[in-house]
Each structure stands twice: as structure tokens, then as C-alpha cells.
Design a protein around this motif. Structure first.
Motif, mmCIF file in Angstrom:
data_model
loop_
_atom_site.group_PDB
_atom_site.id
_atom_site.type_symbol
_atom_site.label_atom_id
_atom_site.label_comp_id
_atom_site.label_asym_id
_atom_site.label_seq_id
_atom_site.Cartn_x
_atom_site.Cartn_y
_atom_site.Cartn_z
ATOM 1 N N VAL A 129 45.310 -15.179 -2.397
ATOM 2 C CA VAL A 129 46.093 -13.852 -2.676
ATOM 3 C C VAL A 129 47.832 -13.921 -2.472
ATOM 4 O O VAL A 129 48.296 -13.297 -3.136
ATOM 5 C CB VAL A 129 45.237 -12.821 -1.708
ATOM 6 C CG1 VAL A 129 46.158 -11.860 -1.890
ATOM 7 C CG2 VAL A 129 43.968 -12.774 -2.262
ATOM 8 N N SER A 130 47.925 -14.720 -1.172
ATOM 9 C CA SER A 130 49.209 -14.701 -0.912
ATOM 10 C C SER A 130 50.141 -15.440 -1.869
ATOM 11 O O SER A 130 51.387 -15.098 -2.378
ATOM 12 C CB SER A 130 49.486 -15.225 0.542
ATOM 13 O OG SER A 130 49.123 -16.632 0.426
ATOM 14 N N LEU A 131 49.567 -16.527 -2.317
ATOM 15 C CA LEU A 131 50.403 -17.306 -3.430
ATOM 16 C C LEU A 131 50.628 -16.434 -4.786
ATOM 17 O O LEU A 131 51.630 -16.494 -5.438
ATOM 18 C CB LEU A 131 49.757 -18.684 -3.754
ATOM 19 C CG LEU A 131 50.190 -20.012 -2.506
ATOM 20 C CD1 LEU A 131 49.385 -20.967 -3.170
ATOM 21 C CD2 LEU A 131 51.582 -20.202 -2.770
ATOM 22 N N ALA A 132 49.345 -15.747 -5.024
ATOM 23 C CA ALA A 132 49.328 -15.072 -6.347
ATOM 24 C C ALA A 132 50.547 -13.788 -6.342
ATOM 25 O O ALA A 132 51.033 -13.653 -6.877
ATOM 26 C CB ALA A 132 48.272 -14.452 -6.755
ATOM 27 N N LEU A 133 50.453 -13.154 -5.181
ATOM 28 C CA LEU A 133 51.434 -12.243 -4.802
ATOM 29 C C LEU A 133 52.927 -12.598 -4.843
ATOM 30 O O LEU A 133 53.904 -12.093 -5.121
ATOM 31 C CB LEU A 133 51.139 -11.336 -3.646
ATOM 32 C CG LEU A 133 50.177 -10.276 -3.897
ATOM 33 C CD1 LEU A 133 49.921 -9.713 -2.353
ATOM 34 C CD2 LEU A 133 50.993 -9.135 -4.729
ATOM 35 N N PHE A 173 56.758 -14.296 4.851
ATOM 36 C CA PHE A 173 55.461 -13.219 4.708
ATOM 37 C C PHE A 173 54.461 -14.011 4.000
ATOM 38 O O PHE A 173 53.234 -13.716 4.437
ATOM 39 C CB PHE A 173 56.016 -11.715 4.195
ATOM 40 C CG PHE A 173 56.839 -10.981 4.852
ATOM 41 C CD1 PHE A 173 56.616 -10.537 6.180
ATOM 42 C CD2 PHE A 173 58.229 -10.777 4.577
ATOM 43 C CE1 PHE A 173 57.265 -9.889 6.922
ATOM 44 C CE2 PHE A 173 58.879 -10.204 5.238
ATOM 45 C CZ PHE A 173 58.453 -9.577 6.436
ATOM 46 N N GLY A 174 54.434 -14.856 3.073
ATOM 47 C CA GLY A 174 53.568 -15.484 2.379
ATOM 48 C C GLY A 174 52.937 -16.461 3.313
ATOM 49 O O GLY A 174 51.544 -16.455 3.355
ATOM 50 N N ALA A 175 53.438 -17.259 4.013
ATOM 51 C CA ALA A 175 52.925 -18.216 4.975
ATOM 52 C C ALA A 175 52.121 -17.602 6.087
ATOM 53 O O ALA A 175 51.117 -17.843 6.346
ATOM 54 C CB ALA A 175 53.900 -18.958 5.386
ATOM 55 N N GLN A 188 47.035 -7.343 7.026
ATOM 56 C CA GLN A 188 47.391 -6.265 6.301
ATOM 57 C C GLN A 188 49.041 -6.094 6.188
ATOM 58 O O GLN A 188 49.598 -6.058 5.109
ATOM 59 C CB GLN A 188 46.877 -4.846 6.696
ATOM 60 C CG GLN A 188 46.981 -3.864 5.873
ATOM 61 C CD GLN A 188 47.002 -2.230 6.515
ATOM 62 O OE1 GLN A 188 46.448 -2.202 7.449
ATOM 63 N NE2 GLN A 188 46.611 -1.305 5.359
ATOM 64 N N THR A 189 49.459 -6.010 7.527
ATOM 65 C CA THR A 189 51.039 -5.921 7.551
ATOM 66 C C THR A 189 51.816 -6.795 6.644
ATOM 67 O O THR A 189 52.551 -6.509 5.725
ATOM 68 C CB THR A 189 51.583 -5.939 8.833
ATOM 69 O OG1 THR A 189 50.351 -5.267 9.705
ATOM 70 C CG2 THR A 189 52.879 -5.305 8.989
ATOM 71 N N PRO A 190 51.674 -8.260 6.897
ATOM 72 C CA PRO A 190 52.671 -9.207 6.161
ATOM 73 C C PRO A 190 52.119 -9.196 4.718
ATOM 74 O O PRO A 190 52.984 -9.431 3.891
ATOM 75 C CB PRO A 190 52.077 -10.518 6.850
ATOM 76 C CG PRO A 190 50.886 -10.242 7.601
ATOM 77 C CD PRO A 190 50.847 -8.994 8.069
ATOM 78 N N LEU A 191 50.863 -8.867 4.523
ATOM 79 C CA LEU A 191 50.378 -8.741 2.875
ATOM 80 C C LEU A 191 51.119 -7.511 2.278
ATOM 81 O O LEU A 191 51.863 -7.748 1.046
ATOM 82 C CB LEU A 191 48.756 -8.382 2.798
ATOM 83 C CG LEU A 191 48.322 -8.524 1.406
ATOM 84 C CD1 LEU A 191 48.268 -9.907 1.036
ATOM 85 C CD2 LEU A 191 46.955 -8.102 1.370
ATOM 86 N N LEU A 192 51.534 -6.625 3.000
ATOM 87 C CA LEU A 192 52.146 -5.358 2.286
ATOM 88 C C LEU A 192 53.616 -5.847 1.972
ATOM 89 O O LEU A 192 54.265 -5.335 0.984
ATOM 90 C CB LEU A 192 52.134 -4.076 3.124
ATOM 91 C CG LEU A 192 50.632 -3.447 3.083
ATOM 92 C CD1 LEU A 192 50.454 -2.163 4.128
ATOM 93 C CD2 LEU A 192 50.267 -3.096 1.636
ATOM 94 N N MET A 193 53.911 -6.260 3.140
ATOM 95 C CA MET A 193 55.467 -6.790 3.158
ATOM 96 C C MET A 193 55.760 -7.498 1.888
ATOM 97 O O MET A 193 56.801 -7.364 1.237
ATOM 98 C CB MET A 193 55.847 -7.358 4.427
ATOM 99 C CG MET A 193 55.980 -6.564 5.634
ATOM 100 S SD MET A 193 57.245 -5.026 5.570
ATOM 101 C CE MET A 193 58.418 -5.902 5.582
ATOM 102 N N LEU A 194 54.722 -8.647 1.780
ATOM 103 C CA LEU A 194 54.930 -9.683 0.874
ATOM 104 C C LEU A 194 54.781 -9.078 -0.607
ATOM 105 O O LEU A 194 55.788 -9.136 -1.565
ATOM 106 C CB LEU A 194 53.677 -10.648 0.872
ATOM 107 C CG LEU A 194 53.694 -11.648 -0.156
ATOM 108 C CD1 LEU A 194 55.190 -12.608 0.051
ATOM 109 C CD2 LEU A 194 52.524 -12.580 -0.151
ATOM 110 N N ALA A 195 54.048 -8.050 -0.906
ATOM 111 C CA ALA A 195 53.720 -7.366 -2.046
ATOM 112 C C ALA A 195 55.150 -6.515 -2.288
ATOM 113 O O ALA A 195 55.657 -6.471 -3.508
ATOM 114 C CB ALA A 195 52.576 -6.610 -2.030
ATOM 115 N N GLY A 196 55.681 -5.929 -1.142
ATOM 116 C CA GLY A 196 57.008 -5.067 -1.076
ATOM 117 C C GLY A 196 58.245 -5.882 -1.873
ATOM 118 O O GLY A 196 58.894 -5.621 -2.699
#
Lengths: 218, 242
Positions: A129-133, A173-175, A188-196
Motif C-alpha cells: 500500500v505504501s509503495l503504491a501510494l 512517511f512511506g517508510a 493511519q496518520t502516516p498513511l494519510l500524510m503520504l496520500a496527501g
């Protein structure tokens, strides 16, 4: 736009070497790490998400100078500039093509390399998920860097010097998402930041890339 | 009479020539007075001993490192909007000064951190974001060097400065999220309850004033050099053409 995207994809796949190189580089960097830090599973498990992210980022960086350089050499970039398609569209399509040919394969390959580094079971999903985002952001930021250095002979080193600092927030944020996922913490928090960051970069940076391209083609 | 008059290089050189001796004077006087006052006439801190005195170099340098980037940002914007060459050259002139200030802040911080924190370096948010700022300065200067056409270089670097500012800010908050800090919080704000004690505060203010004057003087001087270098190049080119 679609024609341009199809053309870029075809060129990337057929015109020798460019397509698989990023993946091979990803593999090699990941394989080199255990030689550097030792084969203990506990250490590798702890650093696996970070290593995978850093080597994906480097593999992404490696293929950046191909985005505009060839088109600039044979003049097709000038044709694109005079075409009815706005420059912003060109920059966006170029970034998309780069992501499809480099970012997406990296995302797909990452779990396989995770096995080599003893990534914990829980980590695979979040790594994907993190790499895809995150990789779209890497592609778009990289396109901006490639546009900056398009007129410069042997701009490869300069390109990395310009682009790597810009990669810092995405990498952090990804790592962090991948690490927390692997350790079973809430992501959740880093995921949202990464998506942002990713969405913001995709939305805004093509304008900067287009401005830079116009200056370089002046 | 408007501020844009100074966008004329001749006018700029004439005005700054008149200002420069004063700026150097203020810089030398403030730095001399502030540093001597700070180093020899303030008491040692009861816990940190005399190491606390490195603050008189560390804080002003760090302040100017950030402000130099802000100045470059404003100058780049002026260049993009109004296309005054002096503005682009001023941004170019400020970059190495800002980079050196960043190095001073990092180095003095490390020298202080060794006895106080027991380590030369920690991946603390403030330290890390300063290191990243330094990388941004390096990239900016390298881009200026790499491009031959002056106007193209000015355009590209100013866009890099704009985009870089956004990402520098993002990185600042990203590292804040990434790691908890060892560095103290802000202790010089005007509105804070608890600040540095007055004994240390006044000489520090003098030092900050000295650093500001030094920075402005250096930027003026370097901008003049850039203008003259460009004029020399133009004259040479004209001679070769004739």
C-alpha cells in the motif's frame, strides 16, 4: 494524451533496456544490503521496510533522466511543445508513463524482495500500500527534476542532487507506514500524510514541470 | 520614487556603495561588541558552564540560514513576476552565504552537543531539517553553476526555489513527525512565558544584529560582483564581435 501515453509505454518496453533496468537495480541494491549489515534475521527484519523504500527510491531515480532526454535529443519534445496538448498535460503524461514502467513494477516486486529481508508477515500488505501510494509522488517529483535538467549535458548527477532532497517527505512517511505496518502499529496518520503528499504532488507539480520545460525549450 | 528604481543595476551599485561601509561598520561593531560581551562579561550557566556561550554564534547563524532562504524566495518571486536582473543576481548571491550560515549552525551545534548531549549528532528534527536545508542550498547552487544561459538559469533556479521551499517546509514537519526531539524548543520568542535570561539575551540580540548586518553586507557585495562580472562578460563579447 492517450496516444502520447501509449507511445511512451511502447518506447519504454521495446526500445532496449530501459524497462527492466529499474527492477534489476532494485533487486541488486536490496541484495547488497545483507552483505553490508550481516545476515542476522533480527537485524534485517527491523530494517527491511526502510531498505525496501530506499532502494525503490533509488531505482526510481535511476530511470529519471530517460523521461525527457531522448525526446529532447531527437526533437520530439519540440513537436510536443507545439502540439495542441498543453505542456502541463505532457508533463503529467510523462510522469504517468514513468510510473507505469518503473513505479508499478517496483511495487509488484517489493513483496518478493521482502522475503529476502525477512519482512514480518504483517508488513507485506502495508508495504504494498505504501509503495503504491508513494511511488506516484516519486515519479511526479522526478519528472520535475528531469524537466529542470533537460538542457544540460551529463545532468545525471545534478539531477540526483536536485531530486533527492525533494524526496525526503515522501520517503519519511512511506517508510513509516511500512515500518508501522510490519510492527503491527496503527498506520493511519502516516498513511494519510503520504496520500496527501502524493495527491498534492500529482495535482500541482505538473504545472511546475511544464513551466520549467517551456523555459528550457525557449 | 519607488523601490523598483533600485532594480537598475547602476543605481543599485551606487546606492549599495554608499551603504556598504556603514553596514560593514555595524556588522563589525555589533559582532565585536556582542561576542566580547557574550564571551567575557556574562556569567557561566550554573549547569552548562561556559559551553553556553556558543549560543552567540549558533543562534544568529541558524536564524540567518533560514532567513537567507526566505530572502532567496522573495527575490526569486520578484524575478519571476517583474524580471529585474538584480533580483535574480541577489538570490544567487545569497545562496552561498546561507549555505555557510547553515554549516556554522550545524558545526557549532555539534561542538556544543558533544559535552552537553554526549553526542556530536542526533537525528533530532531541528538538526535533520537543517541538514536537509543545506542539501537544498547545494542543489540550488549546483543548478546555477550548471546552466550557461544566464536568463534560463535565473528562471530555472527561481522555480526550483519556489518548489524547494514547499518541500523544505514539508520536510520540516515530516521529520518532526518522524522523530522526537532532543533540541530545546523556541526560547527567544517575544510572546513566550519563559525565555533565555536577560543576562544572555542582550548580548545575543547584539550578535543577531551583527549577523544581519553581515549578511546584508555580504549579499550586497556579492550582488555587485555578479553585476560587474556579467558586465565584463558582455563587454568582452562585444569586443570579440566587433
Amino acid at each position: 494524451m492517450i496516444a502520447l501515453l501509449a507511445r511512451d509505454l511502447r518506447l519504454a518496453v521495446r526500445a532496449g533496456g530501459g524497462f527492466g533496468l529499474g527492477l534489476a537495480f532494485f533487486l541488486i541494491v536490496t541484495v547488497l544490503v545483507p552483505f553490508g549489515v550481516g545476515p542476522e534475521a533480527a537485524i534485517l527484519r527491523a530494517i527491511a521496510p526502510g531498505i525496501l523504500w530506499v532502494s525503490a527510491l533509488l531505482a526510481c531515480l535511476l530511470s529519471l533522466d530517460r523521461i525527457f532526454a531522448l525526446d529532447h535529443e531527437d526533437g520530439s519534445l519540440d513537436l510536443l511543445a507545439t502540439a495542441p496538448l498543453p505542456m502541463e498535460g505532457v508533463a503529467f503524461v510523462k510522469a504517468a508513463a514513468h510510473w507505469l514502467t518503473t513505479g508499478l513494477p517496483l511495487v509488484m516486486a517489493a513483496p518478493a524482495l521482502g522475503v529476502l529481508l525477512h519482512l514480518p508477515q504483517a508488513g507485506y500488505g502495508w508495504l504494498l500500500v505504501s509503495l503504491a501510494l508513494g511511488t506516484p509522488a516519486l515519479s511526479v517529483i522526478g519528472t520535475f527534476g528531469a524537466a529542470l535538467t533537460v538542457g544540460i549535458k551529463r545532468g545525471g548527477l545534478l539531477l540526483s542532487l536536485l531530486v533527492l532532497p525533494l524526496y525526503v517527505p515522501t520517503l519519511i512517511f512511506g517508510a513509516e507506514v511500512a515500518r508501522r505496518g510490519a510492527e503491527g502499529l496503527p498506520v493511519q496518520t502516516p498513511l494519510l500524510m503520504l496520500a496527501g503528499i502524493s495527491l498534492g504532488a500529482v495535482a500541482l507539480l505538473p504545472f511546475a514541470s511544464a513551466a520549467v520545460l517551456r523555459i528550457n525549450l525557449r | 520614487m519607488s523601490i523598483w528604481e533600485y532594480a537598475n543595476p547602476v543605481k543599485f551599485i551606487r546606492t549599495t556603495d554608499r551603504l556598504l561601509p556603514w553596514l560593514w561598520g555595524v556588522a563589525i561593531a555589533c559582532l565585536g561588541a556582542g561576542l566580547i560581551w557574550g564571551f567575557f562579561f556574562t556569567p557561566d550557566d550554573f549547569r552548562q558552564g561556559s559551553t553556553v556561550k556558543i549560543i552567540y554564534l549558533h543562534v544568529p547563524a541558524a536564524l540567518m540560514a533560514i532567513n537567507a532562504w526566505l530572502m532567496m524566495l522573495v527575490a526569486s518571486l520578484i524575478w519571476i513576476v517583474r524580471r529585474h536582473h538584480v533580483s535574480a543576481l541577489a538570490a544567487r548571491a545569497a545562496a552561498p552565504v546561507g549555505a555557510v550560515m547553515t554549516v556554522i549552525a550545524l558545526a557549532t551545534g555539534a561542538i556544543w552537543g558533544q559535552p552537553m548531549w554526549g553526542t556530536w549528532w542526533a537525528w533530532d528534527p531541528r538538526l535533520t531539517s537543517f541538514l536537509i536545508l543545506f542539501l537544498f542550498y547545494l542543489g540550488y547552487m549546483a543548478l546555477w553553476e550548471a546552466i550557461e544561459n544566464d536568463d534560463t538559469a535565473a528562471d530555472l533556479t527561481s522555480i526550483l526555489c519556489l518548489v524547494g521551499s514547499v518541500f523544505a517546509l514539508l520536510s520540516r514537519y515530516a521529520v518532526l513527525f518522524w522523530n522526537q526531539g532532543l533540541h530545546q524548543g523556541a526560547s527567544l520568542s517575544m510572546d513566550a512565558e519563559e525565555n533565555v535570561a536577560d543576562v544572555f539575551w542582550y548580548p545575543l540580540l547584539v550578535c543577531i544584529a551583527g549577523f544581519v548586518a553581515l549578511f546584508v553586507a555580504l549579499v550586497f557585495l556579492r550582488t555587485q560582483t555578479e553585476i560587474r562580472a556579467r558586465r565584463t562578460r558582455a563587454l568582452r563579447l562585444r569586443e570579440r564581435m566587433a
